[in-house]
Write an enzyme that holds these catalytic residues in place. Structure first.
Site, PDB file in Angstrom:
ATOM      1  N   ARG A  55       0.894  -1.143   0.122  1.00 56.31           N
ATOM      2  CA  ARG A  55       0.000   0.073   0.191  1.00 56.31           C
ATOM      3  C   ARG A  55       0.903   1.347   0.063  1.00 56.31           C
ATOM      4  O   ARG A  55       1.929   1.273   0.154  1.00 56.31           O
ATOM      5  CB  ARG A  55      -0.953  -0.027   1.196  1.00 56.31           C
ATOM      6  CG  ARG A  55      -1.848  -0.911   1.170  1.00 56.31           C
ATOM      7  CD  ARG A  55      -2.775  -0.997   2.627  1.00 56.31           C
ATOM      8  NE  ARG A  55      -2.125  -1.233   3.713  1.00 56.31           N
ATOM      9  CZ  ARG A  55      -1.560  -0.019   4.526  1.00 56.31           C
ATOM     10  NH1 ARG A  55      -1.686   1.116   4.482  1.00 56.31           N
ATOM     11  NH2 ARG A  55      -0.750  -0.508   5.591  1.00 56.31           N
ATOM     12  N   LYS A 197      -8.067  -2.483   1.893  1.00 57.01           N
ATOM     13  CA  LYS A 197      -7.994  -1.820   2.952  1.00 57.01           C
ATOM     14  C   LYS A 197      -8.877  -0.499   2.961  1.00 57.01           C
ATOM     15  O   LYS A 197      -9.145   0.115   3.864  1.00 57.01           O
ATOM     16  CB  LYS A 197      -6.501  -1.503   3.301  1.00 57.01           C
ATOM     17  CG  LYS A 197      -5.831  -2.830   3.722  1.00 57.01           C
ATOM     18  CD  LYS A 197      -6.235  -3.588   4.848  1.00 57.01           C
ATOM     19  CE  LYS A 197      -5.343  -4.544   5.553  1.00 57.01           C
ATOM     20  NZ  LYS A 197      -5.956  -5.056   6.354  1.00 57.01           N
ATOM     21  N   HIS A 216      -9.175  -5.030  13.265  1.00 56.60           N
ATOM     22  CA  HIS A 216      -8.162  -5.589  12.337  1.00 56.60           C
ATOM     23  C   HIS A 216      -7.536  -7.009  13.043  1.00 56.60           C
ATOM     24  O   HIS A 216      -6.576  -6.958  13.864  1.00 56.60           O
ATOM     25  CB  HIS A 216      -7.035  -4.589  12.323  1.00 56.60           C
ATOM     26  CG  HIS A 216      -5.838  -5.180  11.091  1.00 56.60           C
ATOM     27  ND1 HIS A 216      -4.641  -4.862  11.217  1.00 56.60           N
ATOM     28  CD2 HIS A 216      -6.085  -6.082  10.167  1.00 56.60           C
ATOM     29  CE1 HIS A 216      -3.789  -5.361  10.321  1.00 56.60           C
ATOM     30  NE2 HIS A 216      -4.846  -6.075   9.567  1.00 56.60           N
ATOM     31  N   SER A 234       1.086  -7.291  10.579  1.00 58.99           N
ATOM     32  CA  SER A 234       1.665  -8.016   9.562  1.00 58.99           C
ATOM     33  C   SER A 234       3.280  -8.694   9.962  1.00 58.99           C
ATOM     34  O   SER A 234       3.875  -8.261  10.453  1.00 58.99           O
ATOM     35  CB  SER A 234       1.965  -7.363   7.900  1.00 58.99           C
ATOM     36  OG  SER A 234       2.692  -8.201   7.209  1.00 58.99           O
ATOM     37  N   LYS A 238      -1.026 -13.991  12.431  1.00 60.09           N
ATOM     38  CA  LYS A 238      -2.607 -13.615  12.557  1.00 60.09           C
ATOM     39  C   LYS A 238      -3.345 -14.755  11.590  1.00 60.09           C
ATOM     40  O   LYS A 238      -4.076 -15.463  12.026  1.00 60.09           O
ATOM     41  CB  LYS A 238      -2.826 -12.241  12.273  1.00 60.09           C
ATOM     42  CG  LYS A 238      -4.271 -11.650  12.367  1.00 60.09           C
ATOM     43  CD  LYS A 238      -4.590 -10.336  12.650  1.00 60.09           C
ATOM     44  CE  LYS A 238      -3.778  -9.581  11.471  1.00 60.09           C
ATOM     45  NZ  LYS A 238      -4.391  -9.480  10.036  1.00 60.09           N
ATOM     46  N   THR A 239      -3.006 -14.581  10.297  1.00 58.18           N
ATOM     47  CA  THR A 239      -3.381 -15.682   9.375  1.00 58.18           C
ATOM     48  C   THR A 239      -3.137 -17.182   9.626  1.00 58.18           C
ATOM     49  O   THR A 239      -4.130 -17.815   9.949  1.00 58.18           O
ATOM     50  CB  THR A 239      -3.026 -15.445   8.050  1.00 58.18           C
ATOM     51  OG1 THR A 239      -3.603 -13.997   7.679  1.00 58.18           O
ATOM     52  CG2 THR A 239      -3.732 -16.235   6.992  1.00 58.18           C
ATOM     53  N   ASP A 253      -8.651 -11.717   8.872  1.00 58.49           N
ATOM     54  CA  ASP A 253      -8.026 -10.235   8.655  1.00 58.49           C
ATOM     55  C   ASP A 253      -8.946  -9.176   9.233  1.00 58.49           C
ATOM     56  O   ASP A 253      -8.544  -8.382   9.942  1.00 58.49           O
ATOM     57  CB  ASP A 253      -7.494  -9.884   7.452  1.00 58.49           C
ATOM     58  CG  ASP A 253      -6.513  -8.619   7.456  1.00 58.49           C
ATOM     59  OD1 ASP A 253      -5.760  -8.499   8.334  1.00 58.49           O
ATOM     60  OD2 ASP A 253      -6.949  -7.965   6.447  1.00 58.49           O
ATOM     61  N   ARG A 317       1.917 -12.097  -1.826  1.00 60.50           N
ATOM     62  CA  ARG A 317       0.483 -12.433  -1.224  1.00 60.50           C
ATOM     63  C   ARG A 317      -0.168 -13.456  -2.329  1.00 60.50           C
ATOM     64  O   ARG A 317      -0.109 -13.440  -3.382  1.00 60.50           O
ATOM     65  CB  ARG A 317      -0.262 -11.385  -1.338  1.00 60.50           C
ATOM     66  CG  ARG A 317       0.370 -10.158  -0.387  1.00 60.50           C
ATOM     67  CD  ARG A 317      -0.153 -10.220   1.173  1.00 60.50           C
ATOM     68  NE  ARG A 317       0.335  -9.348   1.973  1.00 60.50           N
ATOM     69  CZ  ARG A 317      -0.402  -9.310   3.354  1.00 60.50           C
ATOM     70  NH1 ARG A 317      -1.029  -9.987   3.591  1.00 60.50           N
ATOM     71  NH2 ARG A 317       0.270  -8.361   3.907  1.00 60.50           N
TER      72      ARG A 317
END
Length: 525
Positions: A55, A197, A216, A234, A238-239, A253, A317
């Site tokens: 981003r 996002k 988030h 990141s 988390k994932t 997410d 990704r």
């Protein structure tokens, strides 16, 4: 222009064909014709997003106008732009998308019927429509018949703003949100995550005004119906950690928490691919197949992907519909959470692998949003660098972080939620000296939280930070549970612990007000 479902209201002219809500097979054929990427050997389509492989937060703006300008927390995250500049750029965006074929993808954001928003994304690139289809909730045919968007995003990634200096903007890239007109425009970047996002940022504006908490975080649900949330920046896991063969995945997410419970904003996952190992992360690896969309991976002429190669970017990704995960929660919803887990990758190696937080500590660490960057992942980073991102997602918060923290605190109280801090970072020393916590040990700590067995342990207190950590967890070497024990150089550990504490204290100063002060729950130097 087609007059189906309000497409004539887009403001475009001389449009040739409108590819409206194409299915996956149709999008796949368009992608192969466009040749912006190639089909991988494992079936997923692989694209490059150009010079931007992440981003562009410095190019994100909100139109400065009432009434939204009295709610938005203006600053380095939320920068203002005038209505005049927005209108000028919007005309350029519409011109860019006119006179050609366009893709229009309709979707929902939010699985809860009481909180969802209808979104429409317009683009001239097939794979970007594919990304939207993957990442958001796909309406049924019946729902599409009467679909009316609450919010429309125009993605003109091929357009650059050559007048950005005259406009006083950061660069020729722009991502601008007009809250009052329910429109966002994107120019100058092809990166798919800007769309994801961008809608998340808007949910973070809308929901708190309805006393609902946007988050988030990832979420999953156990066999007994117990919901757990995983917050983290990141690289913290988390994932990976929420994708558990023994628990149904609600989402990886973005979630909301309303009076009904927890609900996924999205209908897909956006996982990091760098170093992806089919042995350590089999669920994610199996999800990369036809209809998944790979971004910026290294792929050879035969279509073979090298997941270890980060020469294009460390931020490789893959997006895929959530049903590519074998064990997912079909409603994309869960009840009010029983456990909340804050994930941090502490590259200083001084925090315990797992700590139980009081409500006040939960507020402190939520507002702090700590993790650490490590050497080698970014140019110029040769030592661990502390990163603080309020609410574990400051870049996506239009309102002041304390708004979200207040809502979290109220919900923790109302639903008696247990909160834990889990360090997925380093043990035995800082980055370069110690080693990364094994995924096996982290999962064992997570499982002890989720099944409640962690409460059978005695708890000790970490000096300075005051964190309570268990002295024993079955299946985890007791030496690493107390981080100081795993360091050979104890005096260096003590000095590093104090160094990190000072960073926490300095960062938290901005959150101390007469009305709200959780600094007492943080480190005491």
């Amino acid at each position: 222009m087609s007059k189906v479902n309000g497409l004539e209201d887009l403001g475009l002219s001389d449009v040739k064909k409108v590819y409206h809500n194409l299915d996956y097979d149709e999008l796949f054929e368009h992608e192969k014709s466009d040749k912006y990427g190639q089909v991988s050997r494992i079936g997923a389509y692989a694209v490059d997003t150009g010079i931007f492989t992440g981003r562009s937060p410095k190019d994100k703006y909100f139109v400065d106008q009432p009434p939204s300008n009295k709610y938005i927390a203006w600053g380095s995250v939320n920068k203002p732009v005038s209505k005049e500049i927005f209108d000028e750029l919007f005309e350029k965006v519409k011109k860019q998308l006119s006179g050609k074929d366009i893709y229009v993808q309709d979707a929902f954001c939010g699985a809860s019927l009481d909180s969802r928003k209808s979104i429409r994304v317009v683009t001239e690139i097939a794979w970007q429509a594919h990304f939207v289809k993957n990442m958001f909730i796909r309406p049924s045919k019946e729902e599409l018949e009467n679909f009316k968007p609450d919010f429309t995003m125009y993605n003109a990634g091929k357009l650059s703003n050559e007048d950005y200096e005259r406009h006083g903007l950061h660069s020729d890239v722009f991502v601008i949100f007009n809250v009052e007109e329910n429109i966002a425009i994107i120019g100058g970047t092809w990166y798919g995550g800007e769309m994801k996002k961008g809608i998340f940022s808007m949910m973070n504006y809308w929901l708190p005004l309805e006393n609902k908490l946007p988050m988030h975080c990832s979420a999953n649900i156990g066999k007994k119906g117990d919901t757990a949330l995983f917050f983290g920046l990141s690289g913290t896991g988390k994932t990976t950690l929420s994708t558990d063969p023994n628990r149904r995945l609600i989402g990886d997410d973005e979630h909301g928490w309303d009076d009904n419970g927890v609900f996924n904003f999205e209908g897909g996952c956006y996982a990091k691919c760098i170093g992806l190992d089919p042995q350590k992360e089999p669920e994610i690896f199996r999800a990369i197949k036809r209809d998944a969309l790979l971004e910026n991976v290294v792929i050879d002429e035969e279509g073979i992907v090298d997941f270890k190669d980060g020469s294009k970017t460390e931020n490789t990704r893959v997006s895929y519909p959530i049903y590519h995960i074998d064990n997912y929660e079909k409603t994309l919803q869960g009840g009010h959470p029983h456990k909340i887990i804050f994930l941090t990758a502490d590259a200083f190696g001084v925090l315990p692998p797992v700590s139980k937080l009081s409500k006040e500590q939960a507020m402190y660490y939520f507002l702090s949003g700590y993790t650490a960057k490590v050497a080698g992942t970014e140019r110029g980073v040769v030592e661990p660098v502390a990163t603080f991102s309020s609410c574990f997602g400051e870049a996506f918060l239009p309102l002041h972080p304390t708004v979200y923290a207040k809502l979290l605190g109220e919900k923790i109280d109302k639903h008696s939620v247990d909160v834990y801090l889990v360090n997925t970072g380093w043990v035995g020393g800082s980055y370069g000296i110690g080693k990364r916590m094994s995924l096996k040990d982290t999962r064992t700590c997570i499982n002890a939280i989720l099944d409640g067995s962690i409460e059978n342990s005695d708890f000790e207190e970490l000096p300075i930070f005051g964190l309570k950590y268990p002295s024993t967890i079955e299946g985890v070497d007791g030496e690493i549970l107390n981080p100081r024990n795993s360091w050979k150089n104890k005096s260096l550990y003590d000095a590093t612990l104090k160094e990190l504490a000072e960073m926490f204290v300095k960062n938290f100063e901005k959150f101390i007000t007469k009305e709200s002060d959780y600094s007492g729950a943080g480190p005491k130097i």
